[in-house]
Write a protein that holds these residues in place. Structure first.
Motif, PDB file in Angstrom:
ATOM      1  N   THR A   1      50.568   0.726 -27.659  1.00 15.29           N
ATOM      2  CA  THR A   1      50.010  -0.472 -28.296  1.00 15.29           C
ATOM      3  C   THR A   1      48.662  -0.806 -27.669  1.00 15.29           C
ATOM      4  O   THR A   1      48.559  -1.691 -26.809  1.00 15.29           O
ATOM      5  CB  THR A   1      50.958  -1.679 -28.159  1.00 15.29           C
ATOM      6  N   PRO A   2      47.603  -0.093 -28.049  1.00 19.49           N
ATOM      7  CA  PRO A   2      46.287  -0.386 -27.503  1.00 19.49           C
ATOM      8  C   PRO A   2      45.920  -1.860 -27.685  1.00 19.49           C
ATOM      9  O   PRO A   2      46.165  -2.438 -28.747  1.00 19.49           O
ATOM     10  CB  PRO A   2      45.355   0.517 -28.323  1.00 19.49           C
ATOM     11  N   LYS A   3      45.340  -2.441 -26.638  1.00 20.49           N
ATOM     12  CA  LYS A   3      45.029  -3.875 -26.664  1.00 20.49           C
ATOM     13  C   LYS A   3      43.539  -4.104 -26.860  1.00 20.49           C
ATOM     14  O   LYS A   3      42.714  -3.565 -26.127  1.00 20.49           O
ATOM     15  CB  LYS A   3      45.490  -4.532 -25.359  1.00 20.49           C
ATOM     16  N   TYR A   4      43.219  -4.922 -27.848  1.00 20.55           N
ATOM     17  CA  TYR A   4      41.829  -5.269 -28.112  1.00 20.55           C
ATOM     18  C   TYR A   4      41.236  -6.006 -26.913  1.00 20.55           C
ATOM     19  O   TYR A   4      41.837  -6.945 -26.394  1.00 20.55           O
ATOM     20  CB  TYR A   4      41.735  -6.140 -29.363  1.00 20.55           C
ATOM     21  N   VAL A   5      40.067  -5.561 -26.465  1.00 18.22           N
ATOM     22  CA  VAL A   5      39.393  -6.184 -25.331  1.00 18.22           C
ATOM     23  C   VAL A   5      38.168  -6.966 -25.782  1.00 18.22           C
ATOM     24  O   VAL A   5      37.995  -8.132 -25.436  1.00 18.22           O
ATOM     25  CB  VAL A   5      38.994  -5.133 -24.281  1.00 18.22           C
ATOM     26  N   SER A   6      37.300  -6.312 -26.549  1.00 17.90           N
ATOM     27  CA  SER A   6      36.075  -6.977 -26.983  1.00 17.90           C
ATOM     28  C   SER A   6      35.394  -6.157 -28.074  1.00 17.90           C
ATOM     29  O   SER A   6      35.794  -5.034 -28.387  1.00 17.90           O
ATOM     30  CB  SER A   6      35.121  -7.180 -25.801  1.00 17.90           C
ATOM     31  N   GLN A   7      34.308  -6.737 -28.594  1.00 15.67           N
ATOM     32  CA  GLN A   7      33.490  -6.050 -29.590  1.00 15.67           C
ATOM     33  C   GLN A   7      32.023  -6.328 -29.312  1.00 15.67           C
ATOM     34  O   GLN A   7      31.635  -7.462 -29.029  1.00 15.67           O
ATOM     35  CB  GLN A   7      33.822  -6.527 -31.003  1.00 15.67           C
ATOM     36  N   PHE A   8      31.222  -5.260 -29.383  1.00 18.84           N
ATOM     37  CA  PHE A   8      29.772  -5.428 -29.319  1.00 18.84           C
ATOM     38  C   PHE A   8      29.264  -5.354 -30.749  1.00 18.84           C
ATOM     39  O   PHE A   8      29.431  -4.344 -31.433  1.00 18.84           O
ATOM     40  CB  PHE A   8      29.115  -4.345 -28.466  1.00 18.84           C
TER      41      PHE A   8
ATOM     42  N   ASP B   1      31.303  -5.309 -17.584  1.00 20.46           N
ATOM     43  CA  ASP B   1      32.336  -6.278 -17.929  1.00 20.46           C
ATOM     44  C   ASP B   1      32.831  -5.915 -19.318  1.00 20.46           C
ATOM     45  O   ASP B   1      32.160  -6.185 -20.327  1.00 20.46           O
ATOM     46  CB  ASP B   1      31.760  -7.696 -17.918  1.00 20.46           C
ATOM     47  N   LYS B   2      34.000  -5.279 -19.382  1.00 15.14           N
ATOM     48  CA  LYS B   2      34.514  -4.804 -20.667  1.00 15.14           C
ATOM     49  C   LYS B   2      34.742  -5.939 -21.659  1.00 15.14           C
ATOM     50  O   LYS B   2      34.780  -5.721 -22.869  1.00 15.14           O
ATOM     51  CB  LYS B   2      35.839  -4.040 -20.456  1.00 15.14           C
ATOM     52  N   THR B   3      34.932  -7.131 -21.151  1.00 13.47           N
ATOM     53  CA  THR B   3      35.173  -8.269 -22.045  1.00 13.47           C
ATOM     54  C   THR B   3      33.879  -8.830 -22.623  1.00 13.47           C
ATOM     55  O   THR B   3      33.914  -9.655 -23.538  1.00 13.47           O
ATOM     56  CB  THR B   3      35.928  -9.404 -21.318  1.00 13.47           C
ATOM     57  N   ASN B   4      32.746  -8.368 -22.110  1.00  9.52           N
ATOM     58  CA  ASN B   4      31.474  -8.919 -22.558  1.00  9.52           C
ATOM     59  C   ASN B   4      30.371  -7.856 -22.542  1.00  9.52           C
ATOM     60  O   ASN B   4      29.432  -7.918 -21.746  1.00  9.52           O
ATOM     61  CB  ASN B   4      31.068 -10.106 -21.686  1.00  9.52           C
ATOM     62  N   PRO B   5      30.466  -6.839 -23.412  1.00 12.72           N
ATOM     63  CA  PRO B   5      29.427  -5.802 -23.458  1.00 12.72           C
ATOM     64  C   PRO B   5      28.107  -6.394 -23.936  1.00 12.72           C
ATOM     65  O   PRO B   5      28.079  -7.245 -24.834  1.00 12.72           O
ATOM     66  CB  PRO B   5      29.984  -4.790 -24.462  1.00 12.72           C
ATOM     67  N   THR B   6      27.006  -5.941 -23.332  1.00 14.46           N
ATOM     68  CA  THR B   6      25.694  -6.489 -23.681  1.00 14.46           C
ATOM     69  C   THR B   6      24.674  -5.377 -23.876  1.00 14.46           C
ATOM     70  O   THR B   6      24.766  -4.308 -23.261  1.00 14.46           O
ATOM     71  CB  THR B   6      25.178  -7.438 -22.575  1.00 14.46           C
ATOM     72  N   LEU B   7      23.703  -5.635 -24.728  1.00 13.33           N
ATOM     73  CA  LEU B   7      22.640  -4.667 -24.976  1.00 13.33           C
ATOM     74  C   LEU B   7      21.734  -4.571 -23.755  1.00 13.33           C
ATOM     75  O   LEU B   7      21.201  -5.577 -23.283  1.00 13.33           O
ATOM     76  CB  LEU B   7      21.824  -5.089 -26.198  1.00 13.33           C
TER      77      LEU B   7
END
Length: 408
Positions: A268-275, A315-321
């Protein structure tokens, strides 16, 4: 005279009263169909074919596999990289991706998962089929079509195997058609595992096979390689195109962004974040604290600009450009050590030093070839284009051509 005028008026009512603003001539895709029972009987191993319609690339031991989009897979013996040789063709209608572990090849066939035993290339065998495990699969409506007409299609019993394009004059308000292009519709012992390019939708991780469709992530338990078990399916995101694995995370590339999932729970892969980025075709690879993704614009992928983006995922919860570099029409990419290889379509292969990801330095460029995707292997780089498979050696930090295998 009055009788003639009445007849003329009636004819105009029937045939002359046309408002061009309410009609248009459009390219309509008509699906060519096959019953599911016939479809499932059509998988077979055939003799090698000299001409290849290039799809995706996959490497396993001394073999290279090139998918023939939605038709099958070409098997190439690469035991001698200077002279690769086609050895077989796996006819797999509806196929888009493959993955291999310990001589077991897993391939999608529209709504089914098919398992091949490739331990003996002279006697490849289909050993299992899991039916109707993909509730969402891509019909790949031709890019030249403006609409797809599914009015005579039986979703329960038929499979789309090809398309016929017709020009039709239809009312603009006609809602009997389904839109649009590239749409999808719902209805720990030592082992040898192959590797795909950055355009892959299949990944084998330990005892599990992960496959991603346009919006669904499917998980299969392959601890018994010959008899996989369908474990779980879950929503993955919107318009997903590619999947990459690194450090117990899945990175899904979609037209609207990159999705990160944790594999702490393998089933059950868990959603962490989205860029989130502007719309564009989006393969992604990850090395350490940075993700590298290409966005191709200028077509159905979305925007006009084509770029390589560097994303800080510390920070996998907050990917940034972190950085952005302009390209021409990029496709796949890959890396080996401090070197990043980017396929820039008709502009060829571009090589970058990524020692400092925020200031990539271009070190080589191969402009006289078409570049679609790469697989950086330990001792060589595989690159595929529309017309050829190229192999390069890593000589003194620079690529040197080993061989060119013409595909058509």
């Amino acid at each position: 005279m009055k009788q003639f005028f009445f007849v003329f008026a009636l004819m105009c009512l029937l045939s002359c009263n046309t408002d061009d603003r309410d009609y248009e001539t459009i390219a309509v895709a008509i699906p060519e169909m096959m019953s599911k029972s016939e479809f499932r009987k059509s998988v077979e191993v055939q003799a090698a074919k000299s001409s290849i319609n290039v799809g995706k690339i996959y490497a396993y031991e001394d073999l290279i596999f090139i998918t023939d989009a939605f038709k099958g897979v070409h098997v190439i013996d690469n035991s001698n990289p200077t002279a690769p040789r086609a050895t077989a063709y796996l006819k797999i209608p509806g196929n888009e991706d493959i993955s291999i572990k310990n001589n077991h090849l897993y391939a999608d066939s529209a709504m089914d998962l098919v398992v091949f035993d490739i331990s003996d290339l002279s006697n490849v065998q289909v050993i299992d089929r899991l039916e109707d495990v993909f509730s969402v699969y891509d019909y790949r409506i031709p890019s030249e079509a403006e609409y797809a007409d599914f009015s005579n299609y039986d979703f329960e019993n038929n499979v789309v195997i090809s398309w016929r394009i017709v020009q039709e004059r239809r009312e603009i308000v006609d809602n009997s058609l389904l839109v649009f292009n590239d749409a999808a519709f719902s209805t720990a012992a030592e082992s040898s595992v192959g590797v795909g390019g950055s355009l892959a939708r299949f990944q084998i991780i330990n005892d599990y096979l992960y496959t991603v469709g346009t919006s669904a992530l499917s998980i299969f338990n392959i601890s018994n390689l010959a008899n996989p078990i369908f474990e779980n399916i879950q929503y993955a995101g919107w318009n997903i195109e590619t999947m990459f694995y690194a450090d117990n995370y899945l990175y899904l590339g979609g037209t609207n962004g990159m999705y990160i999932y944790s594999l702490e729970n393998a089933t059950t892969p868990k959603y962490v974040s989205q860029f989130v980025h502007w719309e564009g075709c989006d393969p992604v690879v990850v090395d350490g604290n940075y993700a590298y993704l290409t966005l191709r614009g200028g077509n159905t992928c979305g925007q006009l600009e084509s770029v390589l983006e560097v994303i800080d995922i510390t920070d996998k919860t907050n990917p940034t450009l972190a950085a952005r570099y302009f390209l021409d029409n990029p496709y796949g990419l890959g890396f080996k050590g401090p070197t990043l290889y980017v396929c820039d379509g008709t502009s060829g292969l571009k090589v970058f030093d990524k020692t400092n990801p925020l200031e990539l330095q271009q070190t080589q460029s191969f402009t006289d070839i078409h570049a679609k995707d790469v697989i950086p292997l330990p001792n060589s780089l595989l690159m595929i284009g529309e017309k050829a498979l190229y192999q390069y050696s890593y000589n003194e930090n620079a690529l040197q051509l080993i061989s060119t295998y013409r595909l058509n």
